[in-house]
Design an enzyme around this catalytic site. Structure first.
Site, PDB file in Angstrom:
ATOM      1  N   LYS A  47      -0.612  -4.762  -4.772  1.00 24.76           N
ATOM      2  CA  LYS A  47       0.605  -4.065  -5.216  1.00 24.76           C
ATOM      3  C   LYS A  47       1.647  -5.021  -5.798  1.00 24.76           C
ATOM      4  O   LYS A  47       2.425  -4.640  -6.662  1.00 24.76           O
ATOM      5  CB  LYS A  47       1.221  -3.279  -4.053  1.00 24.76           C
ATOM      6  CG  LYS A  47       0.414  -2.046  -3.666  1.00 24.76           C
ATOM      7  CD  LYS A  47       1.128  -1.243  -2.601  1.00 24.76           C
ATOM      8  CE  LYS A  47       0.343   0.010  -2.247  1.00 24.76           C
ATOM      9  NZ  LYS A  47       1.046   0.858  -1.289  1.00 24.76           N
TER      10      LYS A  47
ATOM     11  N   ASP B 245       5.709   5.450  -3.536  1.00 18.32           N
ATOM     12  CA  ASP B 245       5.690   5.725  -2.090  1.00 18.32           C
ATOM     13  C   ASP B 245       7.031   6.282  -1.581  1.00 18.32           C
ATOM     14  O   ASP B 245       7.061   7.227  -0.802  1.00 18.32           O
ATOM     15  CB  ASP B 245       5.366   4.449  -1.308  1.00 18.32           C
ATOM     16  CG  ASP B 245       3.877   4.155  -1.293  1.00 18.32           C
ATOM     17  OD1 ASP B 245       3.070   5.081  -1.489  1.00 18.32           O
ATOM     18  OD2 ASP B 245       3.514   2.979  -1.080  1.00 18.32           O
TER      19      ASP B 245
HETATM   20  P1  NAP Z   1       3.435  -3.872   6.510  1.00 19.04           P
HETATM   21  O1  NAP Z   1       4.050  -4.237   5.216  1.00 19.04           O
HETATM   22  O2  NAP Z   1       2.384  -4.742   7.116  1.00 19.04           O
HETATM   23  O3  NAP Z   1       4.627  -3.734   7.599  1.00 19.04           O
HETATM   24  C1  NAP Z   1       4.357  -3.489   8.948  1.00 19.04           C
HETATM   25  C2  NAP Z   1       5.657  -3.219   9.719  1.00 19.04           C
HETATM   26  O4  NAP Z   1       5.296  -2.856  11.055  1.00 19.04           O
HETATM   27  C3  NAP Z   1       6.587  -4.421   9.825  1.00 19.04           C
HETATM   28  O5  NAP Z   1       7.919  -3.980   9.843  1.00 19.04           O
HETATM   29  C4  NAP Z   1       6.189  -5.002  11.187  1.00 19.04           C
HETATM   30  O6  NAP Z   1       7.213  -5.741  11.808  1.00 19.04           O
HETATM   31  C5  NAP Z   1       5.950  -3.732  11.966  1.00 19.04           C
HETATM   32  N1  NAP Z   1       5.095  -3.934  13.126  1.00 19.04           N
HETATM   33  C6  NAP Z   1       3.752  -4.192  13.114  1.00 19.04           C
HETATM   34  N2  NAP Z   1       3.290  -4.308  14.379  1.00 19.04           N
HETATM   35  C7  NAP Z   1       4.382  -4.126  15.195  1.00 19.04           C
HETATM   36  C8  NAP Z   1       4.557  -4.124  16.604  1.00 19.04           C
HETATM   37  N3  NAP Z   1       3.529  -4.324  17.439  1.00 19.04           N
HETATM   38  N4  NAP Z   1       5.794  -3.880  17.106  1.00 19.04           N
HETATM   39  C9  NAP Z   1       6.840  -3.668  16.271  1.00 19.04           C
HETATM   40  N5  NAP Z   1       6.742  -3.650  14.929  1.00 19.04           N
HETATM   41  C10 NAP Z   1       5.524  -3.876  14.394  1.00 19.04           C
HETATM   42  O7  NAP Z   1       2.794  -2.413   6.455  1.00 19.04           O
HETATM   43  P2  NAP Z   1       3.192  -1.185   5.509  1.00 19.04           P
HETATM   44  O8  NAP Z   1       2.374  -1.229   4.296  1.00 19.04           O
HETATM   45  O9  NAP Z   1       4.677  -1.133   5.387  1.00 19.04           O
HETATM   46  O10 NAP Z   1       2.647   0.063   6.366  1.00 19.04           O
HETATM   47  C11 NAP Z   1       3.266   0.431   7.592  1.00 19.04           C
HETATM   48  C12 NAP Z   1       2.637   1.742   8.089  1.00 19.04           C
HETATM   49  O11 NAP Z   1       2.936   2.780   7.159  1.00 19.04           O
HETATM   50  C13 NAP Z   1       1.122   1.731   8.232  1.00 19.04           C
HETATM   51  O12 NAP Z   1       0.794   2.432   9.415  1.00 19.04           O
HETATM   52  C14 NAP Z   1       0.629   2.496   7.025  1.00 19.04           C
HETATM   53  O13 NAP Z   1      -0.576   3.193   7.261  1.00 19.04           O
HETATM   54  C15 NAP Z   1       1.756   3.492   6.835  1.00 19.04           C
HETATM   55  N6  NAP Z   1       1.885   3.952   5.440  1.00 19.04           N
HETATM   56  C16 NAP Z   1       1.835   5.272   5.185  1.00 19.04           C
HETATM   57  C17 NAP Z   1       1.969   5.740   3.889  1.00 19.04           C
HETATM   58  C18 NAP Z   1       1.904   7.202   3.608  1.00 19.04           C
HETATM   59  O14 NAP Z   1       1.746   7.572   2.418  1.00 19.04           O
HETATM   60  N7  NAP Z   1       2.034   8.086   4.569  1.00 19.04           N
HETATM   61  C19 NAP Z   1       2.151   4.824   2.835  1.00 19.04           C
HETATM   62  C20 NAP Z   1       2.235   3.466   3.121  1.00 19.04           C
HETATM   63  C21 NAP Z   1       2.084   3.033   4.447  1.00 19.04           C
HETATM   64  P3  NAP Z   1       7.398  -7.334  11.535  1.00 19.04           P
HETATM   65  O15 NAP Z   1       8.153  -7.448  10.240  1.00 19.04           O
HETATM   66  O16 NAP Z   1       8.190  -7.772  12.732  1.00 19.04           O
HETATM   67  O17 NAP Z   1       6.019  -7.930  11.471  1.00 19.04           O
END
Ligand code: NAP
Length: 280
Positions: free
Chosen positions: A74, A110
Protein backbone atom coordinates in the site's frame (compact mmCIF):
# COMPACT_ATOMS: atom_id res chain seq x y z
CA UNK A 1 -28.72 -11.13 -13.22
CA UNK A 2 -27.19 -10.69 -16.69
CA UNK A 3 -24.26 -13.07 -17.26
CA UNK A 4 -20.92 -11.92 -18.65
CA UNK A 5 -19.52 -13.18 -21.89
CA UNK A 6 -15.78 -12.74 -22.14
CA UNK A 7 -14.78 -11.38 -25.53
CA UNK A 8 -12.40 -8.98 -27.27
CA UNK A 9 -13.83 -6.00 -25.38
CA UNK A 10 -13.60 -7.46 -21.85
CA UNK A 11 -11.86 -5.07 -19.45
CA UNK A 12 -9.41 -6.28 -16.83
CA UNK A 13 -9.21 -5.25 -13.16
CA UNK A 14 -7.48 -6.96 -10.25
CA UNK A 15 -5.81 -6.90 -6.88
CA UNK A 16 -2.08 -7.05 -6.20
CA UNK A 17 -0.48 -8.25 -2.98
CA UNK A 18 1.46 -11.07 -1.43
CA UNK A 19 -0.27 -13.20 -0.35
CA UNK A 20 -3.45 -12.46 -2.29
CA UNK A 21 -5.19 -15.81 -2.59
CA UNK A 22 -7.37 -15.22 0.52
CA UNK A 23 -8.75 -11.90 -0.77
CA UNK A 24 -12.54 -11.51 -0.96
CA UNK A 25 -12.27 -8.76 -3.57
CA UNK A 26 -12.15 -10.93 -6.74
CA UNK A 27 -15.49 -12.54 -5.83
CA UNK A 28 -17.10 -9.30 -4.70
CA UNK A 29 -15.95 -7.11 -7.60
CA UNK A 30 -16.57 -9.72 -10.31
CA UNK A 31 -20.12 -10.18 -9.06
CA UNK A 32 -20.62 -6.41 -9.06
CA UNK A 33 -19.50 -6.16 -12.72
CA UNK A 34 -21.73 -9.08 -13.61
CA UNK A 35 -24.72 -7.60 -11.76
CA UNK A 36 -24.52 -4.35 -13.74
CA UNK A 37 -23.77 -6.15 -17.04
CA UNK A 38 -20.31 -4.52 -17.24
CA UNK A 39 -17.98 -6.46 -19.52
CA UNK A 40 -15.07 -6.81 -17.09
CA UNK A 41 -13.24 -9.35 -14.95
CA UNK A 42 -11.27 -8.92 -11.72
CA UNK A 43 -8.36 -11.22 -10.92
CA UNK A 44 -5.83 -11.72 -8.10
CA UNK A 45 -2.16 -11.05 -8.92
CA UNK A 46 0.50 -12.27 -6.51
CA UNK A 47 3.39 -9.86 -7.00
CA UNK A 48 6.90 -10.04 -5.55
CA UNK A 49 8.47 -6.82 -4.33
CA UNK A 50 11.19 -6.88 -6.98
CA UNK A 51 8.46 -7.01 -9.65
CA UNK A 52 6.80 -3.75 -8.52
CA UNK A 53 8.96 -1.42 -10.69
CA UNK A 54 7.81 -3.28 -13.82
CA UNK A 55 4.20 -3.77 -12.77
CA UNK A 56 2.61 -0.64 -14.22
CA UNK A 57 4.38 -1.12 -17.55
CA UNK A 58 2.98 -4.64 -17.64
CA UNK A 59 -0.50 -3.33 -16.74
CA UNK A 60 -0.17 -0.65 -19.46
CA UNK A 61 0.73 -3.29 -22.04
CA UNK A 62 -2.07 -5.61 -21.01
CA UNK A 63 -4.68 -2.84 -20.77
CA UNK A 64 -5.53 -3.20 -17.07
CA UNK A 65 -8.02 -0.44 -16.17
CA UNK A 66 -7.68 -0.39 -12.40
CA UNK A 67 -6.63 -2.45 -9.42
CA UNK A 68 -6.63 -2.76 -5.64
CA UNK A 69 -3.57 -3.09 -3.48
CA UNK A 70 -3.27 -5.12 -0.33
CA UNK A 71 -0.47 -5.98 2.08
CA UNK A 72 2.48 -5.35 1.75
CA UNK A 73 2.38 -2.80 -1.09
CA UNK A 74 0.00 0.00 0.00
CA UNK A 75 2.94 2.37 0.57
CA UNK A 76 5.48 0.76 -1.77
CA UNK A 77 3.33 1.33 -4.88
CA UNK A 78 3.39 5.11 -4.47
CA UNK A 79 6.68 5.92 -6.26
CA UNK A 80 5.33 4.23 -9.39
CA UNK A 81 2.05 6.19 -9.58
CA UNK A 82 1.49 9.43 -11.52
CA UNK A 83 -1.18 11.04 -9.32
CA UNK A 84 -2.59 10.70 -5.80
CA UNK A 85 -5.96 11.71 -4.34
CA UNK A 86 -5.80 14.21 -1.47
CA UNK A 87 -6.34 11.45 1.13
CA UNK A 88 -3.74 9.14 -0.37
CA UNK A 89 -1.23 12.00 -0.47
CA UNK A 90 -1.74 12.78 3.22
CA UNK A 91 -1.71 9.13 4.30
CA UNK A 92 1.02 8.07 1.84
CA UNK A 93 -1.00 4.89 1.40
CA UNK A 94 -2.98 3.61 -1.59
CA UNK A 95 -5.44 0.72 -1.85
CA UNK A 96 -7.10 1.59 -5.18
CA UNK A 97 -5.55 2.65 -8.49
CA UNK A 98 -7.32 3.77 -11.66
CA UNK A 99 -5.94 4.47 -15.11
CA UNK A 100 -6.72 8.09 -16.07
CA UNK A 101 -5.82 10.23 -19.09
CA UNK A 102 -3.03 11.71 -16.96
CA UNK A 103 -1.69 8.34 -15.84
CA UNK A 104 -2.19 5.96 -12.88
CA UNK A 105 -4.00 7.62 -9.96
CA UNK A 106 -3.96 6.22 -6.42
CA UNK A 107 -6.72 6.50 -3.81
CA UNK A 108 -7.17 5.35 -0.22
CA UNK A 109 -10.75 4.12 0.26
CA UNK A 110 -10.57 2.44 3.71
CA UNK A 111 -11.47 5.58 5.66
CA UNK A 112 -14.38 6.49 3.39
CA UNK A 113 -15.39 2.84 3.67
CA UNK A 114 -15.82 3.20 7.42
CA UNK A 115 -17.66 6.54 7.13
CA UNK A 116 -20.01 5.18 4.46
CA UNK A 117 -20.71 2.08 6.55
CA UNK A 118 -21.84 4.35 9.40
CA UNK A 119 -23.93 6.48 7.02
CA UNK A 120 -25.57 3.31 5.67
CA UNK A 121 -26.43 2.33 9.26
CA UNK A 122 -27.91 5.84 9.74
CA UNK A 123 -25.28 6.72 12.35
CA UNK A 124 -24.39 10.41 12.13
CA UNK A 125 -20.75 11.24 12.85
CA UNK A 126 -21.06 15.00 12.42
CA UNK A 127 -20.65 16.74 15.76
CA UNK A 128 -19.71 13.50 17.56
CA UNK A 129 -16.69 12.89 19.76
CA UNK A 130 -14.90 9.82 18.42
CA UNK A 131 -12.33 7.59 20.09
CA UNK A 132 -10.12 5.52 17.82
CA UNK A 133 -8.19 2.70 19.51
CA UNK A 134 -5.05 2.02 17.46
CA UNK A 135 -2.76 4.12 15.28
CA UNK A 136 -1.82 1.71 12.47
CA UNK A 137 -2.72 1.87 8.78
CA UNK A 138 -6.48 1.41 9.25
CA UNK A 139 -6.66 3.92 12.13
CA UNK A 140 -4.82 6.52 10.02
CA UNK A 141 -7.27 6.22 7.13
CA UNK A 142 -10.33 6.22 9.41
CA UNK A 143 -9.14 9.24 11.39
CA UNK A 144 -8.61 11.36 8.27
CA UNK A 145 -12.01 10.50 6.79
CA UNK A 146 -13.81 11.13 10.10
CA UNK A 147 -12.23 14.57 10.34
CA UNK A 148 -13.44 15.32 6.81
CA UNK A 149 -16.90 14.08 7.79
CA UNK A 150 -17.18 16.78 10.47
CA UNK A 151 -16.66 15.07 13.85
CA UNK A 152 -16.35 17.50 16.77
CA UNK A 153 -13.61 15.64 18.63
CA UNK A 154 -11.07 12.93 17.88
CA UNK A 155 -9.07 11.01 20.49
CA UNK A 156 -6.47 8.48 19.34
CA UNK A 157 -5.55 5.89 21.97
CA UNK A 158 -2.64 3.56 21.26
CA UNK A 159 -0.45 1.39 23.45
CA UNK A 160 2.55 3.02 21.71
CA UNK A 161 1.68 6.63 22.52
CA UNK A 162 4.39 8.05 20.22
CA UNK A 163 2.68 6.45 17.22
CA UNK A 164 -0.65 8.00 18.22
CA UNK A 165 1.07 11.38 18.61
CA UNK A 166 2.68 11.08 15.18
CA UNK A 167 -0.75 10.49 13.66
CA UNK A 168 -2.30 13.37 15.64
CA UNK A 169 0.48 15.69 14.43
CA UNK A 170 -0.17 14.64 10.83
CA UNK A 171 -3.92 15.21 11.18
CA UNK A 172 -3.51 18.50 13.03
CA UNK A 173 -1.27 19.79 10.25
CA UNK A 174 -3.90 18.98 7.62
CA UNK A 175 -7.17 19.95 9.30
CA UNK A 176 -8.02 23.50 10.24
CA UNK A 177 -10.91 22.62 12.55
CA UNK A 178 -10.59 20.45 15.61
CA UNK A 179 -7.51 19.45 17.53
CA UNK A 180 -6.76 15.72 17.68
CA UNK A 181 -5.80 14.41 21.15
CA UNK A 182 -3.93 11.25 22.13
CA UNK A 183 -3.71 8.89 25.08
CA UNK A 184 -2.01 5.61 25.91
CA UNK A 185 -5.01 4.22 27.82
CA UNK A 186 -8.40 3.96 26.13
CA UNK A 187 -10.75 6.93 26.67
CA UNK A 188 -14.54 6.91 26.13
CA UNK A 189 -16.25 8.58 23.15
CA UNK A 190 -19.72 9.01 21.62
CA UNK A 191 -18.48 6.37 19.17
CA UNK A 192 -15.54 4.14 20.08
CA UNK A 193 -13.81 2.44 17.15
CA UNK A 194 -11.40 -0.44 17.60
CA UNK A 195 -8.79 -0.22 14.83
CA UNK A 196 -6.28 -2.54 16.51
CA UNK A 197 -5.89 -6.20 15.63
CA UNK A 198 -6.75 -7.19 19.23
CA UNK A 199 -9.63 -9.68 19.12
CA UNK A 200 -8.79 -11.12 15.71
CA UNK A 201 -6.62 -14.06 16.78
CA UNK A 202 -7.48 -14.18 20.49
CA UNK A 203 -10.49 -13.56 22.75
CA UNK A 204 -8.91 -10.43 24.20
CA UNK A 205 -10.62 -7.05 24.16
CA UNK A 206 -8.67 -3.80 23.68
CA UNK A 207 -11.14 -1.92 25.93
CA UNK A 208 -11.93 -2.39 29.65
CA UNK A 209 -15.64 -3.35 29.94
CA UNK A 210 -16.51 -0.67 32.53
CA UNK A 211 -15.31 2.08 30.20
CA UNK A 212 -17.79 1.01 27.53
CA UNK A 213 -20.72 2.19 29.69
CA UNK A 214 -19.56 5.74 28.89
CA UNK A 215 -19.72 5.12 25.10
CA UNK A 216 -22.79 5.62 22.91
CA UNK A 217 -21.73 3.14 20.23
CA UNK A 218 -18.93 0.64 19.60
CA UNK A 219 -17.46 -0.22 16.20
CA UNK A 220 -14.94 -3.02 15.81
CA UNK A 221 -13.38 -2.92 12.33
CA UNK A 222 -12.40 -6.58 12.67
CA UNK A 223 -14.76 -8.65 10.48
CA UNK A 224 -13.48 -12.14 11.24
CA UNK A 225 -14.63 -13.26 13.78
CA UNK A 226 -17.95 -11.50 13.17
CA UNK A 227 -18.43 -10.99 16.90
CA UNK A 228 -15.26 -10.15 18.81
CA UNK A 229 -15.04 -10.06 22.60
CA UNK A 230 -15.34 -6.26 22.40
CA UNK A 231 -18.64 -6.57 20.52
CA UNK A 232 -19.85 -9.17 23.04
CA UNK A 233 -19.05 -6.74 25.87
CA UNK A 234 -21.06 -4.05 24.07
CA UNK A 235 -24.00 -6.43 23.52
CA UNK A 236 -24.05 -7.38 27.22
CA UNK A 237 -24.30 -3.68 28.10
CA UNK A 238 -26.97 -3.11 25.37
CA UNK A 239 -24.69 -0.61 23.61
CA UNK A 240 -25.30 -0.41 19.84
CA UNK A 241 -22.42 -1.90 17.88
CA UNK A 242 -21.17 -2.80 14.42
CA UNK A 243 -18.39 -5.06 13.12
CA UNK A 244 -16.00 -4.37 10.22
CA UNK A 245 -17.75 -6.15 7.37
CA UNK A 246 -19.47 -3.02 6.09
CA UNK A 247 -16.19 -1.07 6.17
CA UNK A 248 -14.69 -3.84 4.03
CA UNK A 249 -17.75 -3.69 1.78
CA UNK A 250 -17.75 0.09 1.33
CA UNK A 251 -14.02 0.36 0.66
CA UNK A 252 -14.76 -1.95 -2.28
CA UNK A 253 -17.88 0.01 -3.21
CA UNK A 254 -15.79 3.20 -3.36
CA UNK A 255 -13.19 1.45 -5.55
CA UNK A 256 -15.89 0.14 -7.91
CA UNK A 257 -17.36 3.64 -8.23
CA UNK A 258 -13.93 5.20 -8.90
CA UNK A 259 -13.34 2.67 -11.70
CA UNK A 260 -16.76 2.69 -13.33
CA UNK A 261 -18.35 6.02 -12.40
CA UNK A 262 -21.52 4.03 -11.65
CA UNK A 263 -23.33 3.43 -8.34
CA UNK A 264 -22.15 0.05 -7.04
CA UNK A 265 -24.63 -2.79 -6.47
CA UNK A 266 -24.07 -2.68 -2.70
CA UNK A 267 -26.39 -5.50 -1.66
CA UNK A 268 -24.95 -7.92 -4.23
CA UNK A 269 -21.43 -7.10 -3.08
CA UNK A 270 -22.44 -7.55 0.56
CA UNK A 271 -23.93 -10.97 -0.14
CA UNK A 272 -20.71 -12.03 -1.84
CA UNK A 273 -18.67 -10.99 1.19
CA UNK A 274 -21.01 -12.58 3.72
CA UNK A 275 -21.06 -15.87 1.85
CA UNK A 276 -17.29 -16.03 1.43
CA UNK A 277 -16.59 -14.93 5.00
CA UNK A 278 -19.15 -16.66 7.16
CA UNK A 279 -20.46 -19.69 5.34
CA UNK A 280 -17.31 -21.84 5.38
P1 NAP B 1 -1.40 -2.26 11.77
O1 NAP B 1 -1.03 -1.14 10.88
O2 NAP B 1 -0.44 -3.38 12.00
O3 NAP B 1 -1.77 -1.64 13.22
C1 NAP B 1 -2.07 -2.46 14.31
C2 NAP B 1 -2.57 -1.62 15.49
O4 NAP B 1 -2.97 -2.53 16.52
C3 NAP B 1 -1.51 -0.71 16.10
O5 NAP B 1 -2.12 0.45 16.60
C4 NAP B 1 -0.98 -1.58 17.25
O6 NAP B 1 -0.43 -0.84 18.31
C5 NAP B 1 -2.26 -2.23 17.71
N1 NAP B 1 -2.03 -3.46 18.45
C6 NAP B 1 -1.60 -4.65 17.94
N2 NAP B 1 -1.51 -5.58 18.92
C7 NAP B 1 -1.89 -4.94 20.07
C8 NAP B 1 -2.02 -5.36 21.42
N3 NAP B 1 -1.74 -6.62 21.80
N4 NAP B 1 -2.46 -4.47 22.34
C9 NAP B 1 -2.74 -3.19 21.98
N5 NAP B 1 -2.65 -2.73 20.72
C10 NAP B 1 -2.23 -3.60 19.77
O7 NAP B 1 -2.75 -2.95 11.29
P2 NAP B 1 -3.95 -2.31 10.44
O8 NAP B 1 -3.72 -2.55 9.02
O9 NAP B 1 -4.19 -0.92 10.92
O10 NAP B 1 -5.18 -3.27 10.86
C11 NAP B 1 -5.71 -3.25 12.17
C12 NAP B 1 -6.96 -4.14 12.22
O11 NAP B 1 -7.96 -3.58 11.37
C13 NAP B 1 -6.76 -5.58 11.75
O12 NAP B 1 -7.49 -6.42 12.61
C14 NAP B 1 -7.36 -5.60 10.36
O13 NAP B 1 -7.91 -6.85 10.01
C15 NAP B 1 -8.48 -4.59 10.52
N6 NAP B 1 -8.86 -3.94 9.25
C16 NAP B 1 -10.14 -4.00 8.84
C17 NAP B 1 -10.52 -3.39 7.66
C18 NAP B 1 -11.94 -3.47 7.20
O14 NAP B 1 -12.20 -3.15 6.02
N7 NAP B 1 -12.90 -3.82 8.02
C19 NAP B 1 -9.57 -2.71 6.88
C20 NAP B 1 -8.26 -2.63 7.34
C21 NAP B 1 -7.90 -3.27 8.53
P3 NAP B 1 1.14 -0.41 18.33
O15 NAP B 1 1.25 0.82 17.47
O16 NAP B 1 1.39 -0.14 19.79
O17 NAP B 1 1.92 -1.58 17.79
Amino acid sequence: MPGISINGRTKLYGIIGNPVKHSFSPGMQSLAFQHLGINAVYLPFRILEEQLPRLLDAFDLTGVKGFNITIPYKEKIIPFLDLLSDEAAVLQSVNTVVRTDEGWKGYSTDGRGLVRSLEAAKVAVEGKKITIVGAGGAARAIALSLLKAGVSGLMICNRTRSRAQKLADLLNSHSSGISVATAESVQPGDILINATSVGMETNDSPVPGDLLTECGMVVDIIYNPAQTTLLQQAAELSIPSMNGIDMLLYQGVEAFEIWTGKAAPVETMRQSLVSSLYSE
